[in-house]
Design a protein around this motif. Structure first.
Motif, mmCIF file in Angstrom:
data_model
loop_
_atom_site.group_PDB
_atom_site.id
_atom_site.type_symbol
_atom_site.label_atom_id
_atom_site.label_comp_id
_atom_site.label_asym_id
_atom_site.label_seq_id
_atom_site.Cartn_x
_atom_site.Cartn_y
_atom_site.Cartn_z
ATOM 1 N N MET B 1 0.705 -1.088 0.097
ATOM 2 C CA MET B 1 -0.081 0.053 -0.084
ATOM 3 C C MET B 1 0.831 1.245 -0.032
ATOM 4 O O MET B 1 0.439 2.662 0.013
ATOM 5 N N ALA B 2 2.153 1.143 -0.131
ATOM 6 C CA ALA B 2 2.978 2.244 -0.105
ATOM 7 C C ALA B 2 2.789 3.369 -0.997
ATOM 8 O O ALA B 2 2.987 4.462 -0.679
ATOM 9 N N ASP B 3 2.262 2.939 -2.253
ATOM 10 C CA ASP B 3 2.190 3.718 -3.177
ATOM 11 C C ASP B 3 0.776 4.866 -3.097
ATOM 12 O O ASP B 3 0.626 5.418 -3.932
ATOM 13 N N ARG B 4 0.136 4.352 -2.195
ATOM 14 C CA ARG B 4 -1.293 5.123 -1.687
ATOM 15 C C ARG B 4 -0.984 6.364 -1.162
ATOM 16 O O ARG B 4 -0.306 6.442 -0.068
ATOM 17 N N THR B 5 -1.745 7.254 -1.411
ATOM 18 C CA THR B 5 -1.620 8.602 -0.563
ATOM 19 C C THR B 5 -3.168 9.094 -0.336
ATOM 20 O O THR B 5 -4.007 8.902 -1.397
ATOM 21 N N LEU B 6 -3.498 9.454 0.847
ATOM 22 C CA LEU B 6 -4.801 10.136 1.272
ATOM 23 C C LEU B 6 -4.646 11.493 1.134
ATOM 24 O O LEU B 6 -3.942 12.194 1.760
ATOM 25 N N ARG B 7 -5.475 11.961 -0.062
ATOM 26 C CA ARG B 7 -5.157 13.385 -0.270
ATOM 27 C C ARG B 7 -6.450 14.223 0.145
ATOM 28 O O ARG B 7 -7.607 14.138 -0.089
ATOM 29 N N VAL B 8 -6.267 14.905 1.153
ATOM 30 C CA VAL B 8 -7.256 15.760 2.098
ATOM 31 C C VAL B 8 -7.203 17.051 1.706
ATOM 32 O O VAL B 8 -6.286 17.834 1.600
ATOM 33 N N CYS B 9 -8.484 17.738 1.686
ATOM 34 C CA CYS B 9 -8.820 19.161 1.309
ATOM 35 C C CYS B 9 -9.292 19.605 2.510
ATOM 36 O O CYS B 9 -10.359 19.225 2.904
ATOM 37 N N ALA B 10 -8.636 20.365 3.287
ATOM 38 C CA ALA B 10 -9.189 21.117 4.729
ATOM 39 C C ALA B 10 -10.065 22.474 4.222
ATOM 40 O O ALA B 10 -8.979 23.558 3.787
ATOM 41 N N LEU B 11 -11.056 22.705 4.299
ATOM 42 C CA LEU B 11 -11.858 23.864 3.915
ATOM 43 C C LEU B 11 -11.664 24.826 5.254
ATOM 44 O O LEU B 11 -12.280 24.500 6.250
ATOM 45 N N TYR B 12 -11.207 25.881 4.927
ATOM 46 C CA TYR B 12 -11.172 27.063 5.915
ATOM 47 C C TYR B 12 -10.615 26.675 7.396
ATOM 48 O O TYR B 12 -11.353 26.964 8.005
ATOM 49 N N PRO B 13 -9.257 25.919 6.998
ATOM 50 C CA PRO B 13 -8.936 25.601 8.475
ATOM 51 C C PRO B 13 -8.562 26.533 9.520
ATOM 52 O O PRO B 13 -8.615 26.295 10.676
ATOM 53 N N ASP B 14 -8.658 27.837 9.013
ATOM 54 C CA ASP B 14 -7.894 28.945 9.741
ATOM 55 C C ASP B 14 -9.580 29.534 10.384
ATOM 56 O O ASP B 14 -9.497 30.415 11.365
ATOM 57 N N LEU B 15 -10.490 29.287 10.019
ATOM 58 C CA LEU B 15 -12.055 29.940 10.373
ATOM 59 C C LEU B 15 -12.813 28.811 10.968
ATOM 60 O O LEU B 15 -13.553 29.135 11.956
ATOM 61 N N MET B 16 -12.770 27.694 10.256
ATOM 62 C CA MET B 16 -13.711 26.558 10.740
ATOM 63 C C MET B 16 -12.879 25.681 11.492
ATOM 64 O O MET B 16 -12.767 24.609 11.107
ATOM 65 N N ASN B 17 -12.717 25.903 13.045
ATOM 66 C CA ASN B 17 -11.867 25.176 13.567
ATOM 67 C C ASN B 17 -12.010 25.068 15.021
ATOM 68 O O ASN B 17 -11.343 24.701 15.691
#
Lengths: 451, 245
Positions: B1-17
């Motif tokens: 599984m080493a070639d797998r990557t979880l690609r995450v998009c964090a929406l507004y991490p500075d405001l919605m946290n």
């Protein structure tokens, strides 16, 4: 309401205080609650008897320590204080201190949410507002709710002279229409952080909503900021710390600047967060007419308030009790810990009682990551001990160095044994700190703060 | 599984946290790393365009009223189409608390109405009553798990959320308030689009759910490698106990 009614209510309240002290701990606000039930205007009535008036201190973090430092300075100046020293800081606690106190000047730390009521009743000579950080959201609600309430207090005209932290934008802005506001802040970029910490809350301009530009960060959103849209900026402070040398838990040295001169101060309390408390206390004392030399001497003799940097000998180790209760306060402690040399031995106690906040999510906002690679051993205890342990695991502390022992007495024994001959850093939440001190008092290691 | 990557998009991490939302991202990151799965996170703030094909998981947390309003406007004007496209290709979209309220049609606060992105059929109204605050536990029945499981967390919301007739909740309330305090519903799930009021944060208290999300986001047929989850399970048990389950 007649004076007689206050007297009768006062008698019932004193009796309640005696009973609750017999019953165990605390007992500092119950008599005040009884008093206020019998005489809702008791704070106003008793406060009016203070010959030298009163001063009020509020903040998310540092109320108790700032008040303790201010008390030391004011007593050195010859004032006899009525002071809610044990930190009972809602209306009941203030009323209880007034009921039992014998002095000319009132000095009260006040919970953020009770500020408007207490200020309205006391009409203090000066009100010190130190900082606003996200706290226990299940108890206090959103930060902006408190900021709005404080703005109403500042505008209301009952607060006396405003003493404000220039480095906290949401606090400094409260002085915008008060030409006589006394501002304090740090004027030394050498103690700045490389970047803003995650637990930074007032990141957008109170006036126009644009994100602030920061030239320097000190702690959370405290620093030197400017709004690129409307031009609002951190005001120049009248009370300043410069030439700062931080010596970890051994305190700091700095140059204290006041409108009436400068003095070198060797300050015994740890961390930059306590330097803010020192500046606040100095500014408040200045606003109350205390000369520079007395303020500087008072700070040099400053002592930790109970549970806030208090040192206690326990089973061959020196325990340092460092209350942590919200992300910004915890970060102040964690920053200081990270600057210590050598591997750290810790006791982390996470409770979820009402006074701690039932919601423990805040530990995930605090920068425990600063401890990764630094921890030799940590014992996690309290009602939510496993979650504390999990936080440290995800902060990068190896699991084999993390022990979970929900029972506090056993956890203290294990942690102290591991730290024998050295120092144990205890990081308890509020009720955990009270329980830890109770254990230490029972073992003769600490003084009973409520005696 | 080493070639797998979880690609995450964090929406507004500075405001919605506001409720320690970064704890959720931290769980995803570490649990991927411990298994040799790559992890990449991209922040998308106000004004930033979102690529609907570049991420496996989109995360939207909670915020204070004013910040939530700013983000709602931007979600609708700048990111709505991309998020619809991402959902259409079965990317995972996890929205917590204030973020959950923006998944639907609208959030009405007195005279004001905050627009939502319309990914699911729900409406939220700020009621006059008290905020719904406390420990909460819900029972969820998710595909691939072979039976119902419990999610535990903490809720703190003034809004009451009602699901449209075709919409299914994420789970059934065991203890706590849930969407509106009386329907017995908590959250929403339509395919891989998930909304919930559970913070605390959610994933540290429910590490198994973090793994379920990772598996869904990567489209894995087989379960993830097991980890030593003794502390994770103890923390989950602690959160359940706090909720009374």
């Amino acid at each position: 309401m007649s004076p007689l009614r206050t007297t009768i209510a006062g008698g019932a309240a004193r009796a309640a205080g005696g009973l609750s002290r017999l019953a165990g701990r605390g007992g500092t606000s119950l008599p005040g609650k009884v008093l206020l039930r019998g005489d809702p205007r008791a704070i106003e009535r008793l406060g009016a008897r203070l010959a030298h008036g009163s001063a009020v201190i509020s903040a998310t973090n540092g109320k108790t320590t700032t008040a303790a430092l201010a008390a030391g300075i004011l007593e050195r100046h010859g004032e006899r204080l009525v002071h809610n020293r044990a930190g009972a800081n809602m209306a009941g606690g203030v009323a209880a201190a007034l009921l039992h106190g014998d002095g000319e000047l009132g000095l009260f730390e006040v919970d953020e949410f009770w500020l408007d009521q207490v200020v309205g009743a006391l009409r203090p000579r000066a009100t010190l507002l130190g900082n606003l950080f996200r706290d226990q959201l299940d108890r206090y609600g959103e930060l902006e709710t408190i900021a709005d309430r404080w703005a109403a207090v500042a505008a209301g005209g009952a607060a006396g002279r405003l003493v404000l932290n220039a480095d906290d934008p949401s606090v400094a802005d409260l002085g915008r229409d008060h030409a006589d506001a006394l501002l304090y802040g740090i004027e030394d970029d050498s103690v700045a952080l490389a970047e803003m910490q995650h637990a930074s809350d007032a990141t957008h301009c109170r006036r126009c909503g644009a994100p602030y530009d920061y030239e320097v960060h000190h702690l959370g959103h405290l620093g030197r900021y400017r709004c690129p849209r409307c031009g609002a900026r951190r005001p120049d402070p009248h009370v300043r710390a410069s030439a700062i040398e931080l010596h970890g838990f051994d305190g700091s040295r700095f140059t204290l600047g006041l409108p009436d001169g400068e003095a070198e101060v060797a300050f015994p309390l740890p961390g930059l967060y306590n330097l803010y408390n020192a500046l606040g206390a100095a500014a408040l004392a200045h606003a109350l007419g205390v000369p520079l030399a007395t303020i500087a001497a008072g700070l040099e003799e400053g002592q930790a308030a109970f549970g806030r940097g208090e040192r206690v000998a326990v089973a061959g180790a020196e325990a340092l009790i460092l209350l942590v209760k919200n992300p910004a306060g915890a970060n102040g402690v964690l920053q200081t810990l990270a600057r210590e040399a050598g591997p750290l031995r810790l006791l982390a106690v996470l409770n979820d009682q009402i006074a701690d906040g039932r919601d423990v999510s805040w530990i995930w906002d605090a920068d425990f990551d600063l401890l990764a690679g630094r921890v030799a051993q940590v014992t996690c205890s309290g009602t939510r001990a496993p979650e504390m342990a999990l936080r440290l695991k995800y902060a990068g502390v190896p699991v084999e160095r993390i022990a979970v022992e929900p029972d506090l007495a056993r956890a203290l024994d294990a942690a102290a044994a591991g730290a024998a001959g050295g120092r144990l850093y205890a990081l308890p939440t509020y009720t955990a700190m009270l329980a830890l001190r109770e254990l230490l008092v029972a073992r003769g290691a600490a003084e009973d703060s409520f005696a | 599984m080493a070639d797998r990557t979880l690609r995450v998009c964090a929406l507004y991490p500075d405001l919605m946290n506001i409720y320690a939302d970064r704890g959720n991202l931290l769980l995803l990151e570490r649990r991927c790393a411990w298994r040799g799965i790559g992890f990449a996170v991209t922040a998308a703030g106000i004004g930033d365009a979102v690529d609907p094909d570049a991420h496996d998981l989109y995360y939207l947390g909670g915020g204070q009223d004013r910040d939530q309003m700013l983000c709602a406007q931007d979600l609708v004007e700048v990111k709505r189409d991309a998020l619809h496209a991402a959902a259409a290709r079965d990317a995972v979209l996890l929205a917590v608390c204030g973020g959950y309220q923006l998944l639907g049609h609208s959030y009405a606060l007195g005279d004001e109405e905050i627009p939502g992105v319309g990914l699911v059929d729900l409406r939220t109204v700020r009621a006059d009553g008290p905020r719904l605050i406390g420990n909460v536990a819900i029972e969820v029945d998710l595909p691939g798990l072979g039976g119902p499981r419990v999610l535990a967390g903490f809720e703190n919301h003034g809004g009451r959320t009602r699901l449209g007739p075709g919409e299914r909740p994420l789970g059934r309330v065991l203890r706590g308030h849930g969407n509106d305090g009386h329907s017995g519903h908590e959250g929403v799930r339509r395919g891989n689009v998930i909304g919930t009021y559970l913070h605390g944060p959610l994933l540290p208290k429910n590490a198994w759910f973090a793994d379920w999300l990772i598996g869904r986001a990567l489209g894995l047929a087989e379960p993830l490698d097991p980890l030593d989850d003794a502390l994770e399970e103890a923390a989950h048990a602690g959160a359940r106990r706090a909720a009374g389950v």
